[in-house]
Design a protein around this motif. Structure first.
Motif, PDB file in Angstrom:
ATOM      1  N   ILE A 253       0.842  -1.206   0.000  1.00 51.19           N
ATOM      2  CA  ILE A 253       0.000   0.000   0.000  1.00 51.19           C
ATOM      3  C   ILE A 253       0.875   1.255   0.000  1.00 51.19           C
ATOM      4  O   ILE A 253       2.060   1.194   0.319  1.00 51.19           O
ATOM      5  CB  ILE A 253      -0.947   0.065   1.221  1.00 51.19           C
ATOM      6  CG1 ILE A 253      -0.147   0.175   2.532  1.00 51.19           C
ATOM      7  CG2 ILE A 253      -1.885  -1.141   1.243  1.00 51.19           C
ATOM      8  CD1 ILE A 253      -0.984   0.596   3.734  1.00 51.19           C
ATOM      9  N   SER A 254       0.257   2.381  -0.335  1.00 47.91           N
ATOM     10  CA  SER A 254       0.914   3.671  -0.147  1.00 47.91           C
ATOM     11  C   SER A 254       0.638   4.103   1.290  1.00 47.91           C
ATOM     12  O   SER A 254      -0.512   4.286   1.671  1.00 47.91           O
ATOM     13  CB  SER A 254       0.354   4.714  -1.118  1.00 47.91           C
ATOM     14  OG  SER A 254       0.738   4.397  -2.433  1.00 47.91           O
TER      15      SER A 254
ATOM     16  N   SER B   8       0.148   8.784   3.768  1.00 49.52           N
ATOM     17  CA  SER B   8      -0.935   9.478   4.465  1.00 49.52           C
ATOM     18  C   SER B   8      -1.298   8.623   5.662  1.00 49.52           C
ATOM     19  O   SER B   8      -1.923   7.582   5.545  1.00 49.52           O
ATOM     20  CB  SER B   8      -2.136   9.640   3.518  1.00 49.52           C
ATOM     21  OG  SER B   8      -3.209  10.229   4.218  1.00 49.52           O
TER      22      SER B   8
ATOM     23  N   LEU C 237      -3.953   4.938   7.226  1.00 48.29           N
ATOM     24  CA  LEU C 237      -4.682   4.127   6.239  1.00 48.29           C
ATOM     25  C   LEU C 237      -4.437   2.634   6.383  1.00 48.29           C
ATOM     26  O   LEU C 237      -5.199   1.830   5.860  1.00 48.29           O
ATOM     27  CB  LEU C 237      -4.300   4.546   4.810  1.00 48.29           C
ATOM     28  CG  LEU C 237      -5.135   5.663   4.201  1.00 48.29           C
ATOM     29  CD1 LEU C 237      -4.768   7.001   4.814  1.00 48.29           C
ATOM     30  CD2 LEU C 237      -4.964   5.720   2.698  1.00 48.29           C
TER      31      LEU C 237
ATOM     32  N   PRO D   8      -7.193   0.458   8.390  1.00 44.58           N
ATOM     33  CA  PRO D   8      -8.440   0.421   7.610  1.00 44.58           C
ATOM     34  C   PRO D   8      -8.340  -0.443   6.341  1.00 44.58           C
ATOM     35  O   PRO D   8      -9.270  -1.190   6.033  1.00 44.58           O
ATOM     36  CB  PRO D   8      -8.685   1.893   7.257  1.00 44.58           C
ATOM     37  CG  PRO D   8      -8.009   2.661   8.327  1.00 44.58           C
ATOM     38  CD  PRO D   8      -6.803   1.851   8.703  1.00 44.58           C
ATOM     39  N   ILE D   9      -7.243  -0.352   5.619  1.00 45.79           N
ATOM     40  CA  ILE D   9      -7.106  -1.192   4.418  1.00 45.79           C
ATOM     41  C   ILE D   9      -6.974  -2.656   4.829  1.00 45.79           C
ATOM     42  O   ILE D   9      -7.535  -3.550   4.191  1.00 45.79           O
ATOM     43  CB  ILE D   9      -5.899  -0.741   3.569  1.00 45.79           C
ATOM     44  CG1 ILE D   9      -6.141   0.668   3.016  1.00 45.79           C
ATOM     45  CG2 ILE D   9      -5.650  -1.713   2.410  1.00 45.79           C
ATOM     46  CD1 ILE D   9      -4.935   1.295   2.322  1.00 45.79           C
TER      47      ILE D   9
ATOM     48  N   PRO E 120      -9.185   7.283  11.713  1.00 45.98           N
ATOM     49  CA  PRO E 120      -9.528   6.059  10.972  1.00 45.98           C
ATOM     50  C   PRO E 120      -8.897   4.795  11.540  1.00 45.98           C
ATOM     51  O   PRO E 120      -9.421   3.702  11.336  1.00 45.98           O
ATOM     52  CB  PRO E 120      -9.024   6.345   9.550  1.00 45.98           C
ATOM     53  CG  PRO E 120      -8.264   7.603   9.612  1.00 45.98           C
ATOM     54  CD  PRO E 120      -8.669   8.336  10.839  1.00 45.98           C
TER      55      PRO E 120
END
Lengths: 327, 274
Positions: B112-113, B116, B119, B122-123, B153
């Motif tokens: 993943i990136s 930010s 994230l 959540p991903i 998040p």
């Protein structure tokens, strides 16, 4: 229920003279899911209000409610797509565009991830005031690379587009027409939705209306009414707002010296009207262009019928604006 | 790999960190040295993958949520052969396959990136749901930072991970005590993390993240657990571990060294202890 209280799913649409269809999106998704076990449904406590509740009831093992966690909704959809699934994530368009921008960008669009984001109450479809009026979703999400943006006109197109986006590999944001009485309009035209294609639904020598979403329905109704006053209006339906069908739009604008009127259920900033204006300038095509759109301000609360008249997006308002532009 | 071998491996990982940071003479050096031990255990002991086939369906997924710590992850990945070691000398440069913040389009094995912040978990929730639907026994490892615990998040995801009993998630929080604006507990007190994740229905362990033994035990316990809960391993780490003079120089999230500093860093680099 025994206490006499019924759970009511309110219909966001105002009364329509057209025939209607119930839950076109949810039912199309059920049909797709019967054929494709990769289809997954997701919502953030708005299943009932985005028509995905019918999918949830048909495929409970393939549905996740993440609660009121929209940022998670987008990331989880990205994660499911990474694992090879085709997630349809639903919530209201306001929350998608305003709250989830970074999440859609980083968890989905940067990687061209195969997520379908379905936004309820797009544009002016709620009398609750700005919190529920997604007057800015096309402008906000339009700046997202890789994202395809679709604004369907009626129940028929909602079904066709649901099937088309499921078959399309890449991230999509689609505005939702929902409820148990979604108008059916396009059956009267020889119409088939295709991603990226604008289609001329009727021709006319005096004015070319270029519209998206439910404004196409109102433009068609307006065109019929204008005919009685001997005003001949063409309606070019542009359901794919991004990427824009530049060729078809340019070809229609170039055809004659017709007045061009764009119509959208969206702010006048950064939506279809802005895109068409940019296109004409980029291509050095001159035309008299007028925009029917919501004003650049936070809209009032009230009843939807009144608000649509007030802000110039009802059929009646379209008719009077076209007439005034022609004079 | 046994414990002694992993201690040696962590030394190599730290060498890779310094080699990369030396390209631009600066970087997220302290944190990555602190994270080297648990990353070594994950990459060289616990996780299942084929480095020459990084998208192999049966792999354990590793998500770096705190993307700035990519340097530490590259350092561990290089030891397992995800890419040639000479890539390390291009870290952060134009056209490098090893950008400062990790992105899957650039580097094989990056999922993943992560730039930010907030994230990753959540991903991971979506990936864990997907793996369960596929009846896969693969795990989703998520590496987060303690500063990241202030991101909303993360807790949206923790709530769903607990509620959906996503026991195939193994979260790692690198509690290094520093973040961009200073010491984590001064910027935002994110503790008590054990109690917080327990309340979100996680199986939680808190360990010394610079002890190879403790990390091995904790990760093995989590990945072999039959408890129907997501797992969280809270790793207290000391930034700069392995290069003594950098320890205590913790106020800097992103540090640069002069020529003398670099000479000292390379010469002080020591084999890990346990």
């Amino acid at each position: 229920m025994s206490n006499g209280i019924k759970s009511v799913i309110s219909d966001s649409n105002v009364a329509t003279n057209h025939p209607t269809m119930a839950e076109p999106f949810g039912n199309a998704l059920i049909e797709l899911a019967k054929e494709n076990d990769k289809i997954i449904g997701l919502s953030a406590d708005l299943a009932k209000y985005t028509d995905i509740h019918v999918f949830r009831d048909a495929f409970p093992q393939r549905f996740y409610n993440v609660g009121m966690s929209e940022q998670l909704l987008m990331c989880a959809a990205g994660g499911l797509a990474k694992e090879g699934f085709i997630p349809f994530a639903t919530t209201y368009a306001t929350f998608i565009a305003r709250r989830c921008y970074d999440f859609i960008s980083q968890a989905i669009c940067e990687h061209n991830t195969n997520v379908k984001i379905i936004g309820g109450l797009p544009g002016l479809q709620s009398g609750y005031g700005p919190s529920h009026q997604a007057t800015d979703d096309l402008a906000i999400l339009g700046s997202m690379p890789n994202l395809t943006i679709i604004d369907p006109c009626d129940a028929l197109e909602m079904q066709q587009a649901t099937k088309a986006v499921a078959a399309f590999n890449g991230p999509v944001y689609m505005r939702l027409l929902r409820g148990n009485r979604v108008p059916v309009v396009l059956d009267k035209y020889d119409y088939q939705f295709e991603i990226g294609k604008a289609k001329l639904l009727r021709d006319g020598a005096d004015v070319l209306m270029i519209s998206c979403g439910e404004m196409t329905m109102r433009c068609l109704d307006a065109a019929e009414a204008l005919e009685k006053d001997n005003i001949h209006a063409a309606v070019l339906h542009v359901p794919t707002v991004k990427p824009l069908d530049r060729e078809t739009i340019l070809a229609e604008v170039k055809k004659s010296g017709r007045l061009v009127v764009t119509a959208e259920n969206h702010s006048i900033v950064g939506g279809l009207g802005s895109l068409v204006a940019n296109l004409l300038v980029d291509e050095q095509v001159s035309a008299v262009l007028k925009k029917i759109a919501l004003p650049d301000r936070y809209l009032a609360a009230g009843t939807l019928e009144t608000l649509q008249d007030t802000y110039g997006v009802s059929t009646k308002a379209v008719i009077s604006q076209v007439k005034s532009y022609l004079n | 790999m046994n414990k002694e071998e992993l201690i040696d491996k962590a030394y190599e990982v730290r060498k890779n960190v310094l080699r990369m940071a030396h390209v631009d003479k600066r970087g997220f050096i302290s944190q990555s040295l602190g994270a080297a031990d648990f990353l070594t255990v994950l990459y060289s002991h616990a996780m299942r993958f084929h480095a020459d086939d990084p998208k192999w369906e049966g792999r354990d997924r590793f998500l770096l949520s705190a993307g700035h710590n990519a340097i530490a992850v590259y350092a561990a990945m290089a030891e397992e052969g995800f890419f040639p070691k000479d890539w390390l000398d291009t870290y952060g440069l134009d056209n490098s396959r090893l950008p400062m913040s990790c992105m899957p389009a650039y580097t094989p094995g990056i999922e993943i990136s992560g730039g930010s912040i907030g994230l990753g978990l959540p991903i991971a929730v979506g990936m864990a749901m997907g793996l369960k639907l596929k009846n896969s026994d693969a795990k989703v490892y998520v590496m987060m930072g303690d500063g990241e615990m202030a991101e909303g998040p993360t807790w949206e995801a923790a709530m769903s991970a607990g509620a959906y009993q996503l026991d195939n998630i193994i979260g790692i929080v690198d509690i290094n005590g520093i973040q961009a604006d200073g010491l984590t507990n001064a910027v935002m007190d994110t503790e008590p993390l054990h109690e917080k994740f327990s309340a979100f229905k996680f199986d939680v362990q808190r360990i010394n993240g610079n002890s190879i033994t403790q990390v091995m035990e904790a990760v093995d316990k989590a990945r072999n657990s039959t408890e129907k809960k997501p797992h969280m391993i809270l790793c207290d780490t000391v930034p700069g571990t392995g290069v003594p003079f950098l320890i205590g120089n913790q106020k800097s999230h992103f540090i640069s060294l002069d020529a003398e500093g670099w000479e000292r860093a390379f010469s002080e680099l020591e084999r890990g202890k346990d």
